[in-house]
Design an enzyme around this catalytic site. Structure first.
Site, PDB file in Angstrom:
ATOM      1  N   LYS A  70       0.855  -1.201   0.000  1.00 61.23           N
ATOM      2  CA  LYS A  70       0.000   0.000   0.000  1.00 61.23           C
ATOM      3  C   LYS A  70       0.878   1.233   0.000  1.00 61.23           C
ATOM      4  O   LYS A  70       1.808   1.342   0.809  1.00 61.23           O
ATOM      5  CB  LYS A  70      -0.891   0.014   1.256  1.00 61.23           C
ATOM      6  CG  LYS A  70      -1.960   1.090   1.186  1.00 61.23           C
ATOM      7  CD  LYS A  70      -3.124   0.635   0.341  1.00 61.23           C
ATOM      8  CE  LYS A  70      -4.129   1.753   0.075  1.00 61.23           C
ATOM      9  NZ  LYS A  70      -3.692   2.667  -0.992  1.00 61.23           N
ATOM     10  N   LYS A  94       4.401   2.950   8.881  1.00 59.60           N
ATOM     11  CA  LYS A  94       3.155   3.680   9.125  1.00 59.60           C
ATOM     12  C   LYS A  94       1.960   2.727   9.228  1.00 59.60           C
ATOM     13  O   LYS A  94       1.137   2.848  10.148  1.00 59.60           O
ATOM     14  CB  LYS A  94       2.924   4.696   8.002  1.00 59.60           C
ATOM     15  CG  LYS A  94       1.731   5.608   8.205  1.00 59.60           C
ATOM     16  CD  LYS A  94       1.529   6.518   6.995  1.00 59.60           C
ATOM     17  CE  LYS A  94       2.734   7.390   6.745  1.00 59.60           C
ATOM     18  NZ  LYS A  94       2.527   8.313   5.597  1.00 59.60           N
ATOM     19  N   LYS A 106       5.540   2.426  -2.576  1.00 60.91           N
ATOM     20  CA  LYS A 106       5.465   3.806  -3.059  1.00 60.91           C
ATOM     21  C   LYS A 106       5.803   3.808  -4.530  1.00 60.91           C
ATOM     22  O   LYS A 106       6.496   2.906  -5.033  1.00 60.91           O
ATOM     23  CB  LYS A 106       6.439   4.715  -2.311  1.00 60.91           C
ATOM     24  CG  LYS A 106       5.949   6.160  -2.224  1.00 60.91           C
ATOM     25  CD  LYS A 106       4.798   6.304  -1.241  1.00 60.91           C
ATOM     26  CE  LYS A 106       4.330   7.747  -1.154  1.00 60.91           C
ATOM     27  NZ  LYS A 106       3.329   7.915  -0.074  1.00 60.91           N
ATOM     28  N   THR A 190      -6.102  12.674   5.543  1.00 63.17           N
ATOM     29  CA  THR A 190      -4.760  12.890   6.076  1.00 63.17           C
ATOM     30  C   THR A 190      -4.740  14.128   6.961  1.00 63.17           C
ATOM     31  O   THR A 190      -4.190  14.110   8.070  1.00 63.17           O
ATOM     32  CB  THR A 190      -3.730  13.028   4.943  1.00 63.17           C
ATOM     33  OG1 THR A 190      -3.852  11.906   4.065  1.00 63.17           O
ATOM     34  CG2 THR A 190      -2.319  13.074   5.499  1.00 63.17           C
ATOM     35  N   ASN A 221      -3.246  19.308  -0.538  1.00 67.88           N
ATOM     36  CA  ASN A 221      -4.321  18.465  -0.035  1.00 67.88           C
ATOM     37  C   ASN A 221      -4.268  18.291   1.486  1.00 67.88           C
ATOM     38  O   ASN A 221      -5.260  18.472   2.185  1.00 67.88           O
ATOM     39  CB  ASN A 221      -4.256  17.094  -0.721  1.00 67.88           C
ATOM     40  CG  ASN A 221      -5.337  16.155  -0.241  1.00 67.88           C
ATOM     41  OD1 ASN A 221      -6.424  16.577   0.120  1.00 67.88           O
ATOM     42  ND2 ASN A 221      -5.045  14.866  -0.223  1.00 67.88           N
ATOM     43  N   SER A 349      -7.812   5.019   3.266  1.00 67.40           N
ATOM     44  CA  SER A 349      -7.570   4.195   2.078  1.00 67.40           C
ATOM     45  C   SER A 349      -7.875   2.728   2.380  1.00 67.40           C
ATOM     46  O   SER A 349      -8.429   2.005   1.540  1.00 67.40           O
ATOM     47  CB  SER A 349      -6.107   4.335   1.620  1.00 67.40           C
ATOM     48  OG  SER A 349      -5.938   5.463   0.807  1.00 67.40           O
TER      49      SER A 349
END
Length: 416
Positions: A70, A94, A106, A190, A221, A349
């Site tokens: 992820k 995380k 990533k 976030t 964002n 997510s």
């Protein structure tokens, strides 16, 4: 303004520090030091002027012990393999800190999306997707938006992947538009997580969020959503910045008016109810809460001694170098690390992925309530580790996260 520090070397420094602290099994440390796989692709895109331009993209899986990969995809001119490897590592930690069943990944493309028109951006996204499609899948690797990408980017990725598979696959990405299976509450998740962690941090030290002074670096964002939620919580937002500059108001900025200004002009610069501020000076304001929500390596050994904020809540990934961490800790500044502070995005997510797999959707209030529960629980566990080990929050978060990943690695063993 930032000292030169290789992003992945920085991540490995952080891992080594916690490995020593918790007497991590050297074999587990060896596994975590390197990504599981890294893919670099070079691909052509037809530009609207008739030329063909080559782009370089990446997708890295750091560790998949706890579940499928992820992690976001960023479009940024400075994206390179070291940065992507570091971000994948931080995603592993995380996801473990907030106890989600994911491993870290990533991706990114070295490009400036602001220099591309919409058609070029779509072509680039779809071609990049076909290049990394061998890694993707709802049970393998689930991308999400990051710097320079958004819900539209995810829609293109989902459609391209679905065309390759011959069936609609909503759960292959998260951060999608609501119309094609996105989750309520995902866009501001976030930022909402940042504010929740800031509130819990203040409460743990006997302080309250209302009337706190705040400076937000980055009005994208994450920063914009956090600024609005801080504002609604009764905080005084004294400064914000974006790539074009920074603004300041001692008495606090009206974030709702600022949002309207940004929609009209594309920047915070020139906002009538403010005065201009040198962007680097935002980091040195004597505020209660400093929110670095822009790029990596913003607080370094060269400038950390100038920081006057009492608390730093990391909205961005990797904004503080290890050298800066030491200076800030010695100064008594409380730094809440990215792997905890900005985990709200990956948490929602996860909710979106679950909803996509089940084709069963939750309301925004349900999503926000579940997010609050997970973030508060994660903060409590990190805070408890900080007290138990008499350490700073970053070390405590790594103790929690690395500990969970190590436990999973040990349980599964090494194949064959």
């Amino acid at each position: 303004m930032s000292e030169h520090l290789d992003s992945f070397a920085m991540a490995q420094q952080q891992l080594a520090a916690v490995a020593e602290r918790i007497n991590l099994d050297p074999n587990v440390h060896e596994v975590l030091k390197s990504p599981k796989r890294e893919l670099t692709v070079h691909f052509p895109v037809s530009m609207r002027d008739g030329s063909i331009k080559m782009f370089t993209g990446y997708r890295v899986h750091h560790n998949l012990t706890r579940g499928p990969a992820k992690g976001g995809i960023r479009f940024h001119p400075e994206t390179d393999i070291s940065e992507v490897k570091a971000l994948a590592f931080w995603m592993t930690i995380k996801c473990a800190v907030v106890n989600l069943p994911f491993g870290g990944a990533k991706g990114g493309v070295a490009c400036d999306p602001r220099q591309l028109n919409l058609a070029e951006l779509e072509d680039l996204t779809r071609r990049y997707t076909t290049e990394i499609a061998i890694l993707l899948g709802p049970d393998k690797d689930i991308p999400a938006p990051d710097m320079g990408t958004n819900g539209q980017t995810m829609a293109w990725i989902m459609d391209t992947y679905s065309m390759l598979k011959g069936t609609t696959v909503p759960a292959v990405v998260t951060g999608k538009p609501i119309a094609i299976g996105g989750s309520e509450g995902r866009i501001e998740a976030t930022g909402r997580g940042v504010v929740t962690i800031a509130r819990e941090t203040l409460l743990s030290r006997g302080n309250q969020l209302p009337d706190s002074t705040v400076a937000v670096q980055g009005f994208g964002n994450v920063g914009a959503a956090a600024a609005k939620l801080f504002y609604r919580s009764g905080c005084k937002i004294q400064a914000v910045s974006d790539v074009q500059g920074a603004i300041f108001n001692q008495n606090g900025l009206d974030i709702l008016n600022l949002e309207d200004w940004v929609k009209k002009t594309g920047t915070v610069v020139g906002f009538p109810e403010s005065e201009p501020l040198a962007p680097e000076e935002l980091l040195y304001l004597p505020v209660d809460l400093l929110i670095p929500a822009a790029l990596q390596n913003q607080l370094t050994g060269e400038n950390a001694h100038k920081v006057k904020a009492r608390y730093i809540i990391e909205g961005a990934n990797g904004p503080t170098t290890p050298e800066a961490d030491k200076i800030l800790n010695d100064k008594g500044v409380v730094v809440v690390p990215d792997v905890l502070a900005n985990a709200g995005g990956v948490t929602v997510s996860y909710f979106e992925w679950v909803q996509g797999l089940q084709s069963f959707f939750w309301s925004e209030s349900e999503v926000n309530a579940k997010l609050e529960q997970i973030m508060v629980r994660a903060f409590g566990q990190v805070n408890a580790a900080a007290k138990k080990h008499n350490c700073d929050f970053r070390t405590a978060a790594y103790i929690v996260g690395v500990g969970r990943v190590a436990e999973a690695i040990t349980a599964l063993g090494i194949f064959p």
